[in-house]
Design a protein around this motif. Structure first.
Motif, PDB file in Angstrom:
ATOM      1  N   MET A  89       0.828  -1.203   0.000  1.00  0.00           N
ATOM      2  CA  MET A  89       0.000   0.000   0.000  1.00  0.00           C
ATOM      3  C   MET A  89       0.867   1.260   0.000  1.00  0.00           C
ATOM      4  O   MET A  89       0.592   2.229  -0.705  1.00  0.00           O
ATOM      5  N   ILE A  90       1.939   1.222   0.779  1.00  0.00           N
ATOM      6  CA  ILE A  90       2.833   2.377   0.872  1.00  0.00           C
ATOM      7  C   ILE A  90       3.657   2.540  -0.402  1.00  0.00           C
ATOM      8  O   ILE A  90       3.800   3.649  -0.926  1.00  0.00           O
ATOM      9  N   LEU A  91       4.186   1.427  -0.933  1.00  0.00           N
ATOM     10  CA  LEU A  91       5.066   1.486  -2.101  1.00  0.00           C
ATOM     11  C   LEU A  91       4.312   1.600  -3.424  1.00  0.00           C
ATOM     12  O   LEU A  91       4.636   2.450  -4.252  1.00  0.00           O
ATOM     13  N   GLU A 138       1.257   4.288  -3.012  1.00  0.00           N
ATOM     14  CA  GLU A 138       1.785   5.556  -2.491  1.00  0.00           C
ATOM     15  C   GLU A 138       0.850   6.175  -1.449  1.00  0.00           C
ATOM     16  O   GLU A 138       0.631   7.391  -1.417  1.00  0.00           O
ATOM     17  N   ILE A 139       0.300   5.336  -0.602  1.00  0.00           N
ATOM     18  CA  ILE A 139      -0.547   5.805   0.496  1.00  0.00           C
ATOM     19  C   ILE A 139       0.342   6.124   1.693  1.00  0.00           C
ATOM     20  O   ILE A 139       1.172   5.303   2.100  1.00  0.00           O
ATOM     21  N   HIS A 140       0.187   7.296   2.258  1.00  0.00           N
ATOM     22  CA  HIS A 140       1.018   7.708   3.391  1.00  0.00           C
ATOM     23  C   HIS A 140       0.698   6.829   4.604  1.00  0.00           C
ATOM     24  O   HIS A 140      -0.475   6.495   4.851  1.00  0.00           O
ATOM     25  N   PRO A 141       1.725   6.430   5.373  1.00  0.00           N
ATOM     26  CA  PRO A 141       1.479   5.591   6.555  1.00  0.00           C
ATOM     27  C   PRO A 141       0.433   6.182   7.505  1.00  0.00           C
ATOM     28  O   PRO A 141      -0.385   5.446   8.080  1.00  0.00           O
ATOM     29  N   ALA A 142       0.464   7.519   7.669  1.00  0.00           N
ATOM     30  CA  ALA A 142      -0.512   8.153   8.561  1.00  0.00           C
ATOM     31  C   ALA A 142      -1.939   7.977   8.038  1.00  0.00           C
ATOM     32  O   ALA A 142      -2.891   7.836   8.823  1.00  0.00           O
ATOM     33  N   GLU A 143      -2.091   7.953   6.711  1.00  0.00           N
ATOM     34  CA  GLU A 143      -3.415   7.772   6.125  1.00  0.00           C
ATOM     35  C   GLU A 143      -3.943   6.372   6.398  1.00  0.00           C
ATOM     36  O   GLU A 143      -5.142   6.178   6.655  1.00  0.00           O
ATOM     37  N   ILE A 144      -3.025   5.388   6.331  1.00  0.00           N
ATOM     38  CA  ILE A 144      -3.436   4.014   6.646  1.00  0.00           C
ATOM     39  C   ILE A 144      -3.886   3.927   8.091  1.00  0.00           C
ATOM     40  O   ILE A 144      -4.942   3.352   8.404  1.00  0.00           O
ATOM     41  N   LYS A 145      -3.102   4.532   8.973  1.00  0.00           N
ATOM     42  CA  LYS A 145      -3.455   4.529  10.407  1.00  0.00           C
ATOM     43  C   LYS A 145      -4.793   5.216  10.646  1.00  0.00           C
ATOM     44  O   LYS A 145      -5.649   4.700  11.374  1.00  0.00           O
ATOM     45  N   ASP A 146      -5.001   6.356  10.003  1.00  0.00           N
ATOM     46  CA  ASP A 146      -6.252   7.095  10.205  1.00  0.00           C
ATOM     47  C   ASP A 146      -7.453   6.336   9.637  1.00  0.00           C
ATOM     48  O   ASP A 146      -8.544   6.352  10.219  1.00  0.00           O
ATOM     49  N   THR A 147      -7.251   5.656   8.507  1.00  0.00           N
ATOM     50  CA  THR A 147      -8.346   4.915   7.880  1.00  0.00           C
ATOM     51  C   THR A 147      -8.812   3.764   8.764  1.00  0.00           C
ATOM     52  O   THR A 147     -10.013   3.488   8.882  1.00  0.00           O
ATOM     53  N   VAL A 148      -7.847   3.088   9.381  1.00  0.00           N
ATOM     54  CA  VAL A 148      -8.183   1.927  10.214  1.00  0.00           C
ATOM     55  C   VAL A 148      -8.724   2.349  11.582  1.00  0.00           C
ATOM     56  O   VAL A 148      -9.466   1.607  12.225  1.00  0.00           O
TER      57      VAL A 148
END
Length: 268
Positions: free
Chosen positions: A214-216, A219-229
């Motif tokens: 997802m990050i590579l 190109e989703i920012h790690p903070a966006e993944i954290k916020d989404t979950v």
């Protein structure tokens, strides 16, 4: 691939690179030459990949266009003293020697040579490694592209300034150990809740792979993944709070700092 490629040292990293090359380039094994202090290990690698085994490092240098230095740091001085008078200006040296700089290699030669320094990490064994690469001033764009082409057979390659190699050592070279500790801790928590350990490792490892993609790739920012979950008042944010309350981020940053301090101490 018409270039003749030599590997001084037939240890794990040489074996891994050769394995990647032979899987990605048809009949490249005919162009690969190896040497090793241990005759048995050299013969084993020759038999496994059907490559050419040289009797001496000088013989290998005379036969090759590209020379991979895959030896331990303490052995590198002996190797460089041995080959220094036989390396041509048109040859490309690719060093996989940990902690040895381009300048460290250059000082053995009367004239500057084409030297590329690399820093691969352990996931190269499954061809999912991260490989940092820096070249000397003598290295052309074509040389860099050739090195990238070869090393891409074992992972993702990134060209960086050499001064960043120490940081790469921590975030790429050392981090598989740190990530594995985190995986093990998550698995311990799952076992505490009643899940079999092998099943826990399977879920966590696949989640690491997926999050990395997802990050590579997306190109989703790690903070966006954290916020989404992290739903409002939900389970994930409760876990995030527990990590933050115990200084998770600052602890990880201190880990990186400890790696940097140790690296500088070893260099001194």
């Amino acid at each position: 691939m018409e270039k003749q490629i030599g590997f001084i040292g037939a240890g794990n990293i040489a074996k891994t690179i050769i394995n990647g090359l032979t899987a990605n380039f048809q009949e490249i094994n005919k162009n690969i030459y190896i040497t090793n202090r241990s005759k048995g290990k050299g013969e084993s690698l020759r038999n496994k990949f059907q490559v050419n085994l040289c009797h001496t490092n000088i013989e290998l240098v005379k036969n090759c266009d590209i020379i991979f230095l895959c030896v331990k740091p303490d052995v590198s001085k002996l190797v460089l003293r041995e080959i220094k008078d036989h390396v041509r200006d048109d040859q490309l040296i690719i060093s996989v020697i940990a902690g040895v700089t381009i300048d460290d290699i250059m000082k053995y030669f009367e004239q500057p040579k084409k030297v590329i320094r690399t820093m691969p990490n352990i996931p190269v064994v499954v061809r999912e490694g991260m490989i940092a690469l820096s070249g000397s001033n003598e290295v052309s764009d074509d040389d860099l592209n050739l090195a990238i082409d070869l090393l891409s057979s074992i992972g993702r390659v990134d060209v960086i300034e050499e001064k960043m190699m120490d940081v790469v050592t921590g975030i790429s070279g050392c981090s598989p150990a740190f990530l594995s500790i985190f995986v093990e801790a998550l698995a311990d928590g799952a076992v505490l809740q009643g899940m079999p350990r092998d099943k826990a490792y399977q879920y966590i490892a696949q989640t690491l792979v997926g999050t990395g993609k997802m990050i590579l790739e997306e190109e989703i920012h790690p903070a966006e993944i954290k916020d989404t979950v992290s739903s409002p008042g939900g389970i994930t944010i409760a876990g995030v709070y527990a990590l933050e309350k115990r200084g998770f981020r600052s602890t990880v940053m201190e880990v990186m700092e400890a790696c940097d301090e140790k690296l500088k101490a070893l260099r001194r």
